[in-house]
Design a protein around this motif. Structure first.
Motif, PDB file in Angstrom:
ATOM      1  N   THR A   1       0.824  -1.209   0.000  1.00 30.89           N
ATOM      2  CA  THR A   1       0.000   0.000   0.000  1.00 30.89           C
ATOM      3  C   THR A   1       0.859   1.261   0.000  1.00 30.89           C
ATOM      4  OG1 THR A   1      -1.736  -1.192   1.207  1.00 30.89           O
ATOM      5  CG2 THR A   1      -1.833   1.217   1.228  1.00 30.89           C
ATOM      6  N   VAL A   2       1.869   1.287   0.868  1.00 32.82           N
ATOM      7  CA  VAL A   2       2.755   2.449   0.939  1.00 32.82           C
ATOM      8  C   VAL A   2       3.489   2.646  -0.378  1.00 32.82           C
ATOM      9  CG1 VAL A   2       4.791   3.397   2.077  1.00 32.82           C
ATOM     10  CG2 VAL A   2       3.001   2.317   3.435  1.00 32.82           C
ATOM     11  N   THR A   3       3.950   1.547  -0.983  1.00 32.54           N
ATOM     12  CA  THR A   3       4.656   1.639  -2.261  1.00 32.54           C
ATOM     13  C   THR A   3       3.749   2.209  -3.344  1.00 32.54           C
ATOM     14  OG1 THR A   3       6.028  -0.265  -1.649  1.00 32.54           O
ATOM     15  CG2 THR A   3       5.965   0.332  -3.967  1.00 32.54           C
ATOM     16  N   GLY A   4       2.472   1.753  -3.371  1.00 30.33           N
ATOM     17  CA  GLY A   4       1.527   2.270  -4.351  1.00 30.33           C
ATOM     18  C   GLY A   4       1.256   3.748  -4.184  1.00 30.33           C
ATOM     19  N   ILE A   5       1.074   4.185  -2.941  1.00 30.54           N
ATOM     20  CA  ILE A   5       0.816   5.608  -2.669  1.00 30.54           C
ATOM     21  C   ILE A   5       2.004   6.466  -3.099  1.00 30.54           C
ATOM     22  CG2 ILE A   5       0.458   7.297  -0.829  1.00 30.54           C
ATOM     23  CD1 ILE A   5      -1.171   5.166   0.651  1.00 30.54           C
ATOM     24  N   LEU A   6       3.212   6.010  -2.781  1.00 31.76           N
ATOM     25  CA  LEU A   6       4.411   6.759  -3.165  1.00 31.76           C
ATOM     26  C   LEU A   6       4.549   6.836  -4.679  1.00 31.76           C
ATOM     27  CD1 LEU A   6       7.014   5.474  -0.548  1.00 31.76           C
ATOM     28  CD2 LEU A   6       5.860   7.690  -0.595  1.00 31.76           C
ATOM     29  N   ALA A   7       4.198   5.750  -5.385  1.00 34.12           N
ATOM     30  CA  ALA A   7       4.290   5.746  -6.845  1.00 34.12           C
ATOM     31  C   ALA A   7       3.319   6.747  -7.456  1.00 34.12           C
ATOM     32  CB  ALA A   7       4.022   4.341  -7.374  1.00 34.12           C
ATOM     33  N   VAL A   8       2.061   6.769  -6.959  1.00 36.12           N
ATOM     34  CA  VAL A   8       1.068   7.719  -7.467  1.00 36.12           C
ATOM     35  C   VAL A   8       1.486   9.158  -7.158  1.00 36.12           C
ATOM     36  CG1 VAL A   8      -1.321   8.495  -7.227  1.00 36.12           C
ATOM     37  CG2 VAL A   8      -0.811   6.049  -7.326  1.00 36.12           C
ATOM     38  N   TYR A   9       1.969   9.394  -5.959  1.00 36.90           N
ATOM     39  CA  TYR A   9       2.423  10.740  -5.570  1.00 36.90           C
ATOM     40  C   TYR A   9       3.575  11.200  -6.459  1.00 36.90           C
ATOM     41  CZ  TYR A   9       4.222  14.500  -2.618  1.00 36.90           C
ATOM     42  OH  TYR A   9       4.660  15.712  -2.150  1.00 36.90           O
ATOM     43  N   SER A  10       4.502  10.301  -6.747  1.00 36.77           N
ATOM     44  CA  SER A  10       5.638  10.642  -7.601  1.00 36.77           C
ATOM     45  C   SER A  10       5.170  10.993  -9.009  1.00 36.77           C
ATOM     46  CB  SER A  10       6.616   9.470  -7.645  1.00 36.77           C
ATOM     47  OG  SER A  10       7.687   9.744  -8.510  1.00 36.77           O
ATOM     48  N   MET A  11       4.183  10.258  -9.533  1.00 37.28           N
ATOM     49  CA  MET A  11       3.658  10.541 -10.869  1.00 37.28           C
ATOM     50  C   MET A  11       2.967  11.910 -10.903  1.00 37.28           C
ATOM     51  SD  MET A  11       2.183   6.772 -11.872  1.00 37.28           S
ATOM     52  CE  MET A  11       1.437   7.369 -13.387  1.00 37.28           C
ATOM     53  N   LEU A  12       2.202  12.240  -9.867  1.00 33.16           N
ATOM     54  CA  LEU A  12       1.533  13.531  -9.807  1.00 33.16           C
ATOM     55  C   LEU A  12       2.539  14.678  -9.772  1.00 33.16           C
ATOM     56  CD1 LEU A  12      -1.384  12.757  -7.318  1.00 33.16           C
ATOM     57  CD2 LEU A  12      -1.556  13.154  -9.778  1.00 33.16           C
ATOM     58  N   ILE A  13       3.553  14.547  -8.936  1.00 29.35           N
ATOM     59  CA  ILE A  13       4.576  15.591  -8.837  1.00 29.35           C
ATOM     60  C   ILE A  13       5.268  15.775 -10.179  1.00 29.35           C
ATOM     61  CG2 ILE A  13       6.794  16.172  -7.773  1.00 29.35           C
ATOM     62  CD1 ILE A  13       4.389  16.637  -5.966  1.00 29.35           C
ATOM     63  N   THR A  14       5.571  14.668 -10.872  1.00 29.00           N
ATOM     64  CA  THR A  14       6.234  14.753 -12.174  1.00 29.00           C
ATOM     65  C   THR A  14       5.349  15.461 -13.190  1.00 29.00           C
ATOM     66  OG1 THR A  14       7.409  12.686 -11.683  1.00 29.00           O
ATOM     67  CG2 THR A  14       7.344  13.389 -13.970  1.00 29.00           C
ATOM     68  N   ALA A  15       4.036  15.118 -13.195  1.00 31.56           N
ATOM     69  CA  ALA A  15       3.113  15.756 -14.137  1.00 31.56           C
ATOM     70  C   ALA A  15       3.006  17.256 -13.877  1.00 31.56           C
ATOM     71  CB  ALA A  15       1.742  15.091 -14.035  1.00 31.56           C
ATOM     72  N   VAL A  16       2.897  17.662 -12.608  1.00 34.32           N
ATOM     73  CA  VAL A  16       2.820  19.089 -12.273  1.00 34.32           C
ATOM     74  C   VAL A  16       4.085  19.820 -12.698  1.00 34.32           C
ATOM     75  CG1 VAL A  16       2.710  20.704 -10.342  1.00 34.32           C
ATOM     76  CG2 VAL A  16       1.180  18.730 -10.390  1.00 34.32           C
ATOM     77  N   PHE A  17       5.227  19.213 -12.493  1.00 35.16           N
ATOM     78  CA  PHE A  17       6.499  19.838 -12.853  1.00 35.16           C
ATOM     79  C   PHE A  17       6.605  20.023 -14.367  1.00 35.16           C
ATOM     80  CE2 PHE A  17      10.927  19.378 -14.199  1.00 35.16           C
ATOM     81  CZ  PHE A  17      11.488  20.470 -13.548  1.00 35.16           C
ATOM     82  N   ILE A  18       6.215  18.998 -15.132  1.00 34.48           N
ATOM     83  CA  ILE A  18       6.279  19.097 -16.598  1.00 34.48           C
ATOM     84  C   ILE A  18       5.337  20.189 -17.097  1.00 34.48           C
ATOM     85  CG2 ILE A  18       5.765  17.855 -18.742  1.00 34.48           C
ATOM     86  CD1 ILE A  18       6.748  15.320 -17.383  1.00 34.48           C
ATOM     87  N   ASN A  19       4.139  20.257 -16.532  1.00 32.32           N
ATOM     88  CA  ASN A  19       3.174  21.284 -16.937  1.00 32.32           C
ATOM     89  C   ASN A  19       3.700  22.694 -16.639  1.00 32.32           C
ATOM     90  OD1 ASN A  19       0.621  22.210 -17.880  1.00 32.32           O
ATOM     91  ND2 ASN A  19      -0.023  22.493 -15.757  1.00 32.32           N
ATOM     92  N   TYR A  20       4.256  22.856 -15.465  1.00 35.73           N
ATOM     93  CA  TYR A  20       4.825  24.150 -15.086  1.00 35.73           C
ATOM     94  C   TYR A  20       5.983  24.524 -15.991  1.00 35.73           C
ATOM     95  CZ  TYR A  20       7.267  27.659 -12.310  1.00 35.73           C
ATOM     96  OH  TYR A  20       7.914  28.791 -11.901  1.00 35.73           O
ATOM     97  N   TRP A  21       6.809  23.573 -16.321  1.00 42.11           N
ATOM     98  CA  TRP A  21       7.985  23.830 -17.170  1.00 42.11           C
ATOM     99  C   TRP A  21       7.556  24.242 -18.569  1.00 42.11           C
ATOM    100  CZ3 TRP A  21       9.924  20.927 -21.423  1.00 42.11           C
ATOM    101  CH2 TRP A  21      11.174  21.331 -21.874  1.00 42.11           C
ATOM    102  N   GLN A  22       6.522  23.585 -19.120  1.00 42.13           N
ATOM    103  CA  GLN A  22       6.048  23.945 -20.447  1.00 42.13           C
ATOM    104  C   GLN A  22       5.461  25.348 -20.462  1.00 42.13           C
ATOM    105  OE1 GLN A  22       3.381  20.800 -21.496  1.00 42.13           O
ATOM    106  NE2 GLN A  22       5.009  19.455 -22.272  1.00 42.13           N
ATOM    107  N   LYS A  23       4.667  25.722 -19.439  1.00 40.46           N
ATOM    108  CA  LYS A  23       4.106  27.067 -19.362  1.00 40.46           C
ATOM    109  C   LYS A  23       5.206  28.112 -19.229  1.00 40.46           C
ATOM    110  CE  LYS A  23      -0.435  25.894 -17.491  1.00 40.46           C
ATOM    111  NZ  LYS A  23      -1.372  26.059 -16.368  1.00 40.46           N
ATOM    112  N   SER A  24       6.214  27.845 -18.418  1.00 36.14           N
ATOM    113  CA  SER A  24       7.315  28.789 -18.239  1.00 36.14           C
ATOM    114  C   SER A  24       8.067  28.999 -19.540  1.00 36.14           C
ATOM    115  CB  SER A  24       8.255  28.286 -17.146  1.00 36.14           C
ATOM    116  OG  SER A  24       7.583  28.181 -15.921  1.00 36.14           O
TER     117      SER A  24
END
Length: 207
Positions: free
Chosen positions: A144-167
């Motif tokens: 369960t902990v591994t799954g939560i960390l994986a989803v959180y990591s994917m969300l952070i990566t998506a937000v970072f890519i979106n921010y980088w493209q807008k910048s």
């Protein structure tokens, strides 16, 4: 082989050596008795001085009972001319010499055998198996902990890519508006003077 004996005499014979490799031993006490006894007791003793009674069995014409020392796993069984002692879960510390003792309890006179040569029971060490330490955390918790960390990591990566493209897009637009440097008209050939320099009047010097 046991020779014939006078009445009310008991002779016991044992195998001299038992090698125990699987923690289980069967010790057979063969005996000869020519008396008129009706109630008997057979016991197994440990040590050169027979100081420890391992277990015993008693029987008469109708009943059989058996008991064991709490430090041993032992049970006796009676056959026609022998007593069988079964021992299990033995350990190396129980390696020693063992003696069988046969007694006539009733009717009188009380009779028992002379001490036999005994049986050396050699218990081999059992190989210890190294077990991998078990995790104190249940497997489902780790999953369960591994799954939560994986989803959180994917969300952070998506937000970072979106921010980088807008910048990146904002920087591109700003570079278009800030480039205010004047450019030469394509028809000007005199590159020595800028397009904004005033034209000199040479007629003033002729007079």
């Amino acid at each position: 082989f046991l020779p014939s004996l006078p009445e009310n005499k008991i002779l016991v014979a044992q195998h001299p050596l038992l090698i125990v490799a699987n923690q289980t031993a069967t010790l057979v006490c063969n005996y000869t008795y020519n008396g008129t006894g009706k109630e008997f007791r057979a016991s197994l003793h440990k040590g050169t001085d027979s100081s420890v009674e391992v277990c015993f069995i008693s029987w008469n014409t109708t009943t059989i009972s058996s008991d064991s020392n709490k430090e041993f796993n032992c049970q006796g069984d009676h056959d026609k001319d022998k007593v069988i002692f079964n021992l299990w879960n033995m350990n190396a510390n129980q390696t020693d010499i063992y003696f069988c003792k046969i007694e006539v309890m009733y009717p009188p006179p009380y009779v028992y055998n002379e001490k036999s040569n005994g049986t050396v029971i050699h218990v081999k060490e059992t190989p210890t198996q190294i077990q991998e330490p078990r995790s104190a955390i249940p497997l489902w918790v780790l999953a369960t902990v591994t799954g939560i960390l994986a989803v959180y990591s994917m969300l952070i990566t998506a937000v970072f890519i979106n921010y980088w493209q807008k910048s990146k897009k904002n920087i591109y637009h700003q570079s278009d508006y800030m480039n205010m440097t004047p450019r030469h008209a394509p028809y000007q050939k005199n590159k020595g003077y800028p397009s904004y320099a005033p034209t000199r009047d040479y007629t003033a010097y002729r007079s």
